[in-house]
Design a protein around this motif. Structure first.
Motif, PDB file in Angstrom:
ATOM      1  N   ASN A   1      -0.763  24.669  14.542  1.00 15.02           N
ATOM      2  CA  ASN A   1       0.602  24.945  14.071  1.00 15.02           C
ATOM      3  C   ASN A   1       1.590  25.101  15.210  1.00 15.02           C
ATOM      4  O   ASN A   1       2.741  24.700  15.101  1.00 15.02           O
ATOM      5  CB  ASN A   1       0.608  26.222  13.227  1.00 15.02           C
ATOM      6  CG  ASN A   1       0.506  25.887  11.757  1.00 15.02           C
ATOM      7  OD1 ASN A   1       1.092  24.896  11.310  1.00 15.02           O
ATOM      8  ND2 ASN A   1      -0.244  26.674  11.022  1.00 15.02           N
TER       9      ASN A   1
ATOM     10  N   LYS B   1       1.560  21.435  17.175  1.00 16.30           N
ATOM     11  CA  LYS B   1       1.901  20.315  16.278  1.00 16.30           C
ATOM     12  C   LYS B   1       1.518  18.986  16.919  1.00 16.30           C
ATOM     13  O   LYS B   1       2.366  18.148  17.239  1.00 16.30           O
ATOM     14  CB  LYS B   1       3.387  20.326  15.909  1.00 16.30           C
ATOM     15  CG  LYS B   1       3.783  21.555  15.106  1.00 16.30           C
ATOM     16  CD  LYS B   1       5.140  21.412  14.468  1.00 16.30           C
ATOM     17  CE  LYS B   1       5.463  22.547  13.539  1.00 16.30           C
ATOM     18  NZ  LYS B   1       5.194  23.908  14.034  1.00 16.30           N
TER      19      LYS B   1
ATOM     20  N   GLU C   1      -5.462  18.269   6.233  1.00 13.16           N
ATOM     21  CA  GLU C   1      -4.237  18.413   5.418  1.00 13.16           C
ATOM     22  C   GLU C   1      -3.090  19.007   6.236  1.00 13.16           C
ATOM     23  O   GLU C   1      -1.956  18.549   6.144  1.00 13.16           O
ATOM     24  CB  GLU C   1      -4.510  19.286   4.169  1.00 13.16           C
ATOM     25  CG  GLU C   1      -5.371  18.600   3.118  1.00 13.16           C
ATOM     26  CD  GLU C   1      -4.873  17.200   2.748  1.00 13.16           C
ATOM     27  OE1 GLU C   1      -3.670  17.041   2.504  1.00 13.16           O
ATOM     28  OE2 GLU C   1      -5.699  16.260   2.730  1.00 13.16           O
ATOM     29  N   LEU C   2      -3.396  20.008   7.060  1.00 12.51           N
ATOM     30  CA  LEU C   2      -2.353  20.618   7.884  1.00 12.51           C
ATOM     31  C   LEU C   2      -1.783  19.583   8.863  1.00 12.51           C
ATOM     32  O   LEU C   2      -0.566  19.455   9.030  1.00 12.51           O
ATOM     33  CB  LEU C   2      -2.930  21.815   8.667  1.00 12.51           C
ATOM     34  CG  LEU C   2      -1.971  22.446   9.677  1.00 12.51           C
ATOM     35  CD1 LEU C   2      -0.747  23.039   8.969  1.00 12.51           C
ATOM     36  CD2 LEU C   2      -2.675  23.547  10.489  1.00 12.51           C
ATOM     37  N   HIS C   3      -2.704  18.835   9.479  1.00 13.15           N
ATOM     38  CA  HIS C   3      -2.266  17.845  10.469  1.00 13.15           C
ATOM     39  C   HIS C   3      -1.369  16.775   9.841  1.00 13.15           C
ATOM     40  O   HIS C   3      -0.408  16.325  10.458  1.00 13.15           O
ATOM     41  CB  HIS C   3      -3.492  17.222  11.139  1.00 13.15           C
ATOM     42  CG  HIS C   3      -3.156  16.118  12.077  1.00 13.15           C
ATOM     43  ND1 HIS C   3      -2.201  16.255  13.062  1.00 13.15           N
ATOM     44  CD2 HIS C   3      -3.614  14.838  12.171  1.00 13.15           C
ATOM     45  CE1 HIS C   3      -2.095  15.114  13.723  1.00 13.15           C
ATOM     46  NE2 HIS C   3      -2.924  14.243  13.203  1.00 13.15           N
ATOM     47  N   LYS C   4      -1.669  16.417   8.583  1.00 12.52           N
ATOM     48  CA  LYS C   4      -0.843  15.388   7.913  1.00 12.52           C
ATOM     49  C   LYS C   4       0.616  15.836   7.848  1.00 12.52           C
ATOM     50  O   LYS C   4       1.534  15.030   8.005  1.00 12.52           O
ATOM     51  CB  LYS C   4      -1.365  15.158   6.491  1.00 12.52           C
ATOM     52  CG  LYS C   4      -2.556  14.210   6.423  1.00 12.52           C
ATOM     53  CD  LYS C   4      -2.947  14.025   4.965  1.00 12.52           C
ATOM     54  CE  LYS C   4      -4.286  13.344   4.837  1.00 12.52           C
ATOM     55  NZ  LYS C   4      -4.811  13.423   3.464  1.00 12.52           N
ATOM     56  N   THR C   5       0.843  17.136   7.611  1.00 13.92           N
ATOM     57  CA  THR C   5       2.237  17.602   7.506  1.00 13.92           C
ATOM     58  C   THR C   5       2.937  17.441   8.855  1.00 13.92           C
ATOM     59  O   THR C   5       4.113  17.096   8.912  1.00 13.92           O
ATOM     60  CB  THR C   5       2.318  19.089   7.045  1.00 13.92           C
ATOM     61  OG1 THR C   5       1.691  19.901   8.035  1.00 13.92           O
ATOM     62  CG2 THR C   5       1.658  19.306   5.701  1.00 13.92           C
ATOM     63  N   HIS C   6       2.199  17.666   9.946  1.00 12.27           N
ATOM     64  CA  HIS C   6       2.809  17.501  11.275  1.00 12.27           C
ATOM     65  C   HIS C   6       3.049  16.017  11.584  1.00 12.27           C
ATOM     66  O   HIS C   6       4.079  15.647  12.137  1.00 12.27           O
ATOM     67  CB  HIS C   6       1.913  18.119  12.356  1.00 12.27           C
ATOM     68  CG  HIS C   6       1.731  19.593  12.180  1.00 12.27           C
ATOM     69  ND1 HIS C   6       0.646  20.287  12.663  1.00 12.27           N
ATOM     70  CD2 HIS C   6       2.507  20.512  11.553  1.00 12.27           C
ATOM     71  CE1 HIS C   6       0.770  21.565  12.351  1.00 12.27           C
ATOM     72  NE2 HIS C   6       1.884  21.723  11.672  1.00 12.27           N
TER      73      HIS C   6
ATOM     74  N   ASP D   1       3.674  13.676   9.486  1.00  8.30           N
ATOM     75  CA  ASP D   1       4.855  13.227   8.731  1.00  8.30           C
ATOM     76  C   ASP D   1       6.147  13.646   9.432  1.00  8.30           C
ATOM     77  O   ASP D   1       7.091  12.861   9.534  1.00  8.30           O
ATOM     78  CB  ASP D   1       4.810  13.767   7.299  1.00  8.30           C
ATOM     79  CG  ASP D   1       3.706  13.103   6.486  1.00  8.30           C
ATOM     80  OD1 ASP D   1       3.203  12.054   6.941  1.00  8.30           O
ATOM     81  OD2 ASP D   1       3.336  13.625   5.422  1.00  8.30           O
ATOM     82  N   LEU D   2       6.152  14.895   9.924  1.00  8.88           N
ATOM     83  CA  LEU D   2       7.353  15.373  10.642  1.00  8.88           C
ATOM     84  C   LEU D   2       7.661  14.483  11.840  1.00  8.88           C
ATOM     85  O   LEU D   2       8.795  14.045  12.055  1.00  8.88           O
ATOM     86  CB  LEU D   2       7.089  16.780  11.196  1.00  8.88           C
ATOM     87  CG  LEU D   2       7.277  17.976  10.297  1.00  8.88           C
ATOM     88  CD1 LEU D   2       6.927  19.252  11.070  1.00  8.88           C
ATOM     89  CD2 LEU D   2       8.742  18.054   9.861  1.00  8.88           C
TER      90      LEU D   2
ATOM     91  N   ARG E   1       2.467   7.098   7.759  1.00  8.55           N
ATOM     92  CA  ARG E   1       1.987   8.289   8.469  1.00  8.55           C
ATOM     93  C   ARG E   1       1.461   7.919   9.863  1.00  8.55           C
ATOM     94  O   ARG E   1       1.464   8.739  10.774  1.00  8.55           O
ATOM     95  CB  ARG E   1       0.889   8.951   7.640  1.00  8.55           C
ATOM     96  CG  ARG E   1       0.391  10.240   8.250  1.00  8.55           C
ATOM     97  CD  ARG E   1      -0.447  11.016   7.272  1.00  8.55           C
ATOM     98  NE  ARG E   1       0.362  11.643   6.252  1.00  8.55           N
ATOM     99  CZ  ARG E   1      -0.031  11.822   4.995  1.00  8.55           C
ATOM    100  NH1 ARG E   1      -1.212  11.382   4.611  1.00  8.55           N
ATOM    101  NH2 ARG E   1       0.752  12.424   4.139  1.00  8.55           N
TER     102      ARG E   1
END
Ligand code: SF4
Length: 419
Positions: free
Chosen positions: A308, A311, A348-353, A355-356, A411
């Motif tokens: 987190n 990132k 799943e957490l890494h996917k959000t990063h 995408d950012l 992605r």
């Protein structure tokens, strides 16, 4: 490193044994499987692949096994699959020409020193050159089989590396990719005491003086050797691509100690912070192992905390798999279901990063080095900071570095227009 070993195998067999390549195993006189043993799965796959090739190969064709699994299983391979003609381990590649001519030969000496061997020339890419700068590893991470398959670390003399880079530039190659288990420990051990003193930062400086070389990439650096000099060179040298691998493995200081990684969570975060402060546009990738023996929920949360905070742009994540004869394989193991759950949470957490990061790229202009024409008419290349970029265009773009404006993303890749 296996890719480069494969190129060396091809080069040696072309030059000394008169073999040429075929893509059809049924017409091959010689089939070689170059293996990895970092995880369990590829090892298991080896024997089923060998069986398949043995069924379809033509009469009299030879089969050989090379690479890290060859080093670690040795003659066991021929005992289990008697039709295998020879076994050549990692860092014994220079012996390939003799091995193919000697039925039953097993060359797996992990102390073999081929840092001064003059390999014949073959490159699978017209645009990028893989260059080995060291062999083996001087660390003893408790999960890792590499020191047992690739042996002690020895650096290749700088003169050989510089010559390889110069030759590549003369052949029109603009990008070199330096390879080693711990590239930034370069120069600590040479096979001759008389070798000129060199460290990785100096090697980068000398390589960047070569006309025609416009991009320098490397993997893997070890976080422990990311000193200020190195980070400064990474930041200030325009030829060094701003995409860096900083292998974390775990975010828990307790687990890092059990892994014998030599750094703490805080220390790792500080290294990443320094990189980001010096080069705000740099992209950072990492390796993470979840469910290492004794990893508690709290330890895993520490890993998520580092993810987190940093990132990462790319994560090579693995569920721990015990490797033979490594200290971690005898520690108390974590339940496989827990490992799977942790791995999925991390993904799943890494996917959000991801995408950012990819959304931020829209509208940016990147210098892209084009290397591959796709059947759908798109051309693919990589930006300086390691993003895969597609544009509409013709083969005239191949081998060129041009400005591209990014228009859309997925992605993992970007699309853009040439400016
Ligand atoms: S540094 Fe550790 S993980 Fe990397 S190759 Fe060496 S022993 Fe393996």
């Amino acid at each position: 490193m296996n890719t480069r070993d494969t190129e060396h195998i091809i080069a040696e067999l072309n030059t000394h044994n008169n073999y040429t390549q075929t893509t059809n195993p049924q017409e091959a006189d010689l089939i070689i499987i170059n293996t990895c043993s970092v995880r369990e799965k590829p090892v298991a796959k080896l024997f089923s692949e060998l069986g398949q090739f043995n069924k379809i190969k033509k009469d009299g064709a030879k089969i050989g096994v090379c690479g890290c699994t060859a080093s670690h299983l040795g003659d066991e391979i021929i005992k289990r699959a008697s039709y295998v003609d020879f076994v050549v381990g990692a860092r014994n590649v220079s012996k390939i020409s003799k091995a193919v001519e000697t039925k039953g030969s097993v060359e797996i000496d992990i102390n073999h020193d081929e840092t001064n061997y003059d390999f014949s020339e073959f490159r699978s890419s017209l645009y990028k050159a893989n260059i080995n700068i060291s062999l083996g590893c001087d660390k003893q991470c408790t999960f890792c089989i590499v020191p047992a398959t690739r042996g002690e670390e020895i650096s290749i003399p700088a003169e050989i590396i510089l010559n390889e880079a110069k030759k590549s530039a003369q052949n029109g190659i603009k990008e070199i990719f330096l390879l080693g288990q711990n590239v930034n420990n370069y120069g600590k051990y040479f096979s001759s005491q008389n070798s000129e003193k060199y460290d990785f930062t100096k090697l980068l400086q000398e390589l960047s003086k070569i006309d025609g070389i416009e991009r320098i990439r490397f993997t893997s650096p070890h976080p422990l050797h990311m000193d200020d000099d190195f980070i400064e060179e990474f930041a200030s040298n325009p030829k060094i691509c701003k995409f860096i691998h900083v292998p974390l493995q775990s975010g828990s200081t307790k687990i890092l100690k059990d892994m014998k990684r030599g750094y703490t969570k805080e220390w790792f975060l500080k290294v990443c912070e320094k990189i980001k402060t010096k080069v705000p546009t740099a992209r950072i990738s990492t390796d993470i192992i979840v469910a290492f023996p004794h990893e508690s929920e709290e330890d895993f949360l520490d890993t998520l905390d580092v993810v987190n905070q940093v990132k990462f742009d790319q994560i090579f994540n693995f569920k721990y798999s015990p490797r033979p004869n490594t200290p971690a394989s005898t520690m108390e193991q974590i339940d496989s279901d827990i490992g799977t759950r942790r791995l999925n949470t991390l993904i799943e957490l890494h996917k959000t990063h991801q995408d950012l990061h990819m959304d931020k790229a829209i509208g940016q202009i990147h210098k892209v080095y084009f290397e591959d024409l796709k059947p759908n008419g798109e051309i693919m290349g990589f930006s300086d900071n390691g993003m895969q970029v597609f544009v509409e265009g013709s083969e005239e773009l191949l081998g060129k570095i041009v400005d591209v404006k990014i228009t859309t993303n997925t992605r993992t890749s970007l699309k853009g227009v040439v400016l």
